[in-house]
Design a protein around this motif. Structure first.
Motif, PDB file in Angstrom:
ATOM      1  N   UNK A   1       0.861  -1.181   0.000  1.00  0.00           N
ATOM      2  CA  UNK A   1       0.000   0.000   0.000  1.00  0.00           C
ATOM      3  C   UNK A   1       0.898   1.232   0.000  1.00  0.00           C
ATOM      4  N   UNK A   2       1.128   1.793  -1.195  1.00  0.00           N
ATOM      5  CA  UNK A   2       2.059   2.915  -1.307  1.00  0.00           C
ATOM      6  C   UNK A   2       1.474   4.238  -0.828  1.00  0.00           C
ATOM      7  N   UNK A   3       0.219   4.230  -0.406  1.00  0.00           N
ATOM      8  CA  UNK A   3      -0.331   5.432   0.225  1.00  0.00           C
ATOM      9  C   UNK A   3       0.237   5.611   1.633  1.00  0.00           C
ATOM     10  N   UNK A   4       0.774   4.522   2.188  1.00  0.00           N
ATOM     11  CA  UNK A   4       1.425   4.612   3.492  1.00  0.00           C
ATOM     12  C   UNK A   4       2.836   5.169   3.307  1.00  0.00           C
ATOM     13  N   UNK A   5       3.185   6.261   3.983  1.00  0.00           N
ATOM     14  CA  UNK A   5       4.552   6.786   3.839  1.00  0.00           C
ATOM     15  C   UNK A   5       5.604   5.762   4.237  1.00  0.00           C
ATOM     16  N   UNK A   6       5.272   4.904   5.193  1.00  0.00           N
ATOM     17  CA  UNK A   6       6.226   3.884   5.628  1.00  0.00           C
ATOM     18  C   UNK A   6       6.577   2.921   4.493  1.00  0.00           C
ATOM     19  N   UNK A   7       5.606   2.619   3.642  1.00  0.00           N
ATOM     20  CA  UNK A   7       5.853   1.703   2.536  1.00  0.00           C
ATOM     21  C   UNK A   7       6.853   2.292   1.548  1.00  0.00           C
ATOM     22  N   UNK A   8       6.697   3.575   1.247  1.00  0.00           N
ATOM     23  CA  UNK A   8       7.633   4.255   0.345  1.00  0.00           C
ATOM     24  C   UNK A   8       9.034   4.263   0.964  1.00  0.00           C
ATOM     25  N   UNK A   9       9.099   4.554   2.256  1.00  0.00           N
ATOM     26  CA  UNK A   9      10.400   4.582   2.945  1.00  0.00           C
ATOM     27  C   UNK A   9      11.093   3.222   2.893  1.00  0.00           C
ATOM     28  N   UNK A  10      10.320   2.150   3.113  1.00  0.00           N
ATOM     29  CA  UNK A  10      10.889   0.790   3.101  1.00  0.00           C
ATOM     30  C   UNK A  10      11.480   0.453   1.736  1.00  0.00           C
ATOM     31  N   UNK A  11      10.683   0.689   0.703  1.00  0.00           N
ATOM     32  CA  UNK A  11      11.092   0.304  -0.649  1.00  0.00           C
ATOM     33  C   UNK A  11      12.370   1.040  -1.047  1.00  0.00           C
ATOM     34  N   UNK A  12      12.382   2.349  -0.834  1.00  0.00           N
ATOM     35  CA  UNK A  12      13.539   3.144  -1.237  1.00  0.00           C
ATOM     36  C   UNK A  12      14.783   2.758  -0.438  1.00  0.00           C
ATOM     37  N   UNK A  13      14.616   2.525   0.854  1.00  0.00           N
ATOM     38  CA  UNK A  13      15.754   2.144   1.695  1.00  0.00           C
ATOM     39  C   UNK A  13      16.324   0.800   1.263  1.00  0.00           C
ATOM     40  N   UNK A  14      15.462  -0.162   1.011  1.00  0.00           N
ATOM     41  CA  UNK A  14      15.933  -1.478   0.584  1.00  0.00           C
ATOM     42  C   UNK A  14      16.725  -1.407  -0.716  1.00  0.00           C
ATOM     43  N   UNK A  15      16.311  -0.537  -1.618  1.00  0.00           N
ATOM     44  CA  UNK A  15      16.948  -0.493  -2.931  1.00  0.00           C
ATOM     45  C   UNK A  15      18.293   0.232  -2.933  1.00  0.00           C
ATOM     46  N   UNK A  16      18.645   0.888  -1.819  1.00  0.00           N
ATOM     47  CA  UNK A  16      19.974   1.514  -1.766  1.00  0.00           C
ATOM     48  C   UNK A  16      20.869   0.855  -0.716  1.00  0.00           C
ATOM     49  N   UNK A  17      20.401  -0.235  -0.108  1.00  0.00           N
ATOM     50  CA  UNK A  17      21.155  -0.848   0.994  1.00  0.00           C
ATOM     51  C   UNK A  17      22.152  -1.891   0.499  1.00  0.00           C
ATOM     52  N   UNK A  18      23.250  -2.027   1.235  1.00  0.00           N
ATOM     53  CA  UNK A  18      24.280  -3.012   0.944  1.00  0.00           C
ATOM     54  C   UNK A  18      24.048  -4.305   1.711  1.00  0.00           C
ATOM     55  N   UNK A  19      23.631  -4.193   2.972  1.00  0.00           N
ATOM     56  CA  UNK A  19      23.257  -5.353   3.778  1.00  0.00           C
ATOM     57  C   UNK A  19      21.782  -5.221   4.135  1.00  0.00           C
ATOM     58  N   UNK A  20      21.014  -6.287   3.882  1.00  0.00           N
ATOM     59  CA  UNK A  20      19.582  -6.270   4.166  1.00  0.00           C
ATOM     60  C   UNK A  20      19.263  -7.419   5.120  1.00  0.00           C
ATOM     61  N   UNK A  21      18.961  -7.062   6.362  1.00  0.00           N
ATOM     62  CA  UNK A  21      18.684  -8.050   7.399  1.00  0.00           C
ATOM     63  C   UNK A  21      17.178  -8.164   7.608  1.00  0.00           C
ATOM     64  N   UNK A  22      16.658  -9.325   7.239  1.00  0.00           N
ATOM     65  CA  UNK A  22      15.209  -9.543   7.223  1.00  0.00           C
ATOM     66  C   UNK A  22      14.751 -10.304   8.474  1.00  0.00           C
ATOM     67  N   UNK A  23      13.556  -9.996   8.984  1.00  0.00           N
ATOM     68  CA  UNK A  23      13.063 -10.684  10.173  1.00  0.00           C
ATOM     69  C   UNK A  23      12.347 -11.996   9.886  1.00  0.00           C
ATOM     70  N   UNK A  24      11.915 -12.199   8.634  1.00  0.00           N
ATOM     71  CA  UNK A  24      11.121 -13.388   8.297  1.00  0.00           C
ATOM     72  C   UNK A  24      11.425 -13.844   6.875  1.00  0.00           C
ATOM     73  N   UNK A  25      10.994 -15.062   6.561  1.00  0.00           N
ATOM     74  CA  UNK A  25      11.140 -15.580   5.201  1.00  0.00           C
ATOM     75  C   UNK A  25      10.267 -14.794   4.231  1.00  0.00           C
ATOM     76  N   UNK A  26       9.128 -14.321   4.672  1.00  0.00           N
ATOM     77  CA  UNK A  26       8.253 -13.499   3.817  1.00  0.00           C
ATOM     78  C   UNK A  26       8.999 -12.265   3.324  1.00  0.00           C
TER      79      UNK A  26
END
Length: 351
Positions: free
Chosen positions: A123-148
């Motif tokens: 749901x890109x109407x949520x500002x948090x969703x936009x923040x997540x996507x952009x941050x993930x796409x510029x990160x070098x290490x991505x530490x995920x909490x779940x398999x999902x």
């Protein structure tokens, strides 16, 4: 290693505590507090209770529109990164502080570590969703909490340095829940009994910025007969006042000031059910094995939805009431790791 950690909001302080504890055993960490949460009950108390070292830099940005808030953070964080020349910039979650830290580091060619990567509500109407996507796409290490979360990143062709290490918030709950039971006096202070109340938290912009959503939520709360405890977020309180909505008209509602982490864990652990729109509180409810009702249409934490451990209701009055009244007995699987995410993060960064 020299790590520059950017924090700004309550959930990030909680997530940072176990990582900082492990990281500082052998490495240097500097903390930037953006001031996104500036109320002492939303900020200072978490540093004290969680034994997080005091921030090396406090930016004092405060609240404001997304552009103004993020822009101020960008300018101030950039100065610090240029001065400190860290090996990595570490960010947590999905706030404007997260995005600002990640963008500054990426533009200055400093590798970004994103903890709690890969979450999607779609749901890109949520500002948090936009923040997540952009941050993930510029990160070098991505530490995920779940398999999902891993699967979400794979679907976006992000596969380099992606790790499922479990949830650092689970680390924090395991470390602190005994301390909370021992030290917190919050139940006594407010005359509450174990399993004698529902706990409420509402703060997401998708709810608080919509008067119709807030009217529906209060209407539903008015029809819940049991005692309801609401540690109210300052922004939510301000919005309700601006709408002319009176909480005193809701029967059996105890509105209290924001509480510290140990008090919050105690309130969560002893609630009949938790009614929230917070991602972090959904997880804490799951960790505490307390049924949750989420006042949103989607959740990033799809693992919590199994066996009605968490029920999505949006702001529909009848759905909310039905979910609160529903008898559930979830099994609460170990969906968020083994409580040792912090150790795994530090080991993987070290390489």
């Amino acid at each position: 290693m020299k790590i520059l950690t950017v924090l700004g909001a309550r959930p990030q302080f909680i997530k940072a505590a176990p990582v900082s504890r492990v990281l500082r055993e052998n490495h240097t960490e500097l903390i930037i507090h953006t001031g996104q949460h500036y109320d002492s009950n939303m900020s200072d108390i978490f540093f004290e209770e969680l034994n997080i070292p005091k921030p090396d830099y406090y930016l004092g940005v405060g609240s404001g529109n997304h552009g103004k808030q993020t822009g101020e953070m960008l300018a101030k964080i950039e100065e610090i990164v240029l001065k400190e020349e860290p090996d990595f910039v570490m960010v947590y979650g999905d706030t404007n502080s997260t995005l600002a830290g990640a963008l500054v580091a990426a533009k200055l060619h400093v590798p970004v570590i994103h903890i709690e990567a890969g979450l999607r509500s779609f749901n890109k109407k949520m500002p948090e969703e936009v923040n997540r996507i952009m941050t993930d796409h510029v990160s070098e290490f991505l530490f995920c909490p779940t398999q999902t979360a891993i699967d979400n990143l794979t679907n976006e062709n992000i596969t380099h340095n992606v790790f499922n290490i479990g949830d650092v918030m689970y680390d924090a709950v395991l470390y602190n829940k005994g301390l909370a039971a021992e030290k917190s006096e919050i139940l006594k202070e407010h005359g509450l009994s174990e399993k004698g109340y529902h706990l409420i938290t509402i703060h997401r912009a998708e709810n608080t910025d919509d008067i119709h959503h807030m009217k529906n939520i209060l209407d539903a709360f008015s029809k819940i007969e049991e005692v309801k405890v609401w540690p109210i977020h300052p922004r939510t309180k301000h919005k309700l006042e601006s709408y002319g909505l009176d909480l005193s008209s809701v029967p059996n509602l105890k509105v209290i000031d924001p509480v510290g982490y140990l008090d919050m864990l105690t309130l969560e652990a002893n609630a009949l059910k938790i009614v929230t729109d917070s991602g972090g509180v959904q997880k804490e409810a799951y960790f505490m094995k307390v049924p949750c009702v989420t006042v949103r249409e989607q959740t990033e934490w799809v693992e919590t939805l199994e066996e009605d451990a968490n029920i999505l209701v949006g702001t529909d009055v009848e759905k909310l009431l039905a979910a609160v009244e529903k008898k559930v007995n979830p099994s609460y699987k170990e969906a968020f790791g083994d409580g040792k995410a912090a150790e795994k993060i530090v080991e993987l960064i070290k390489g």
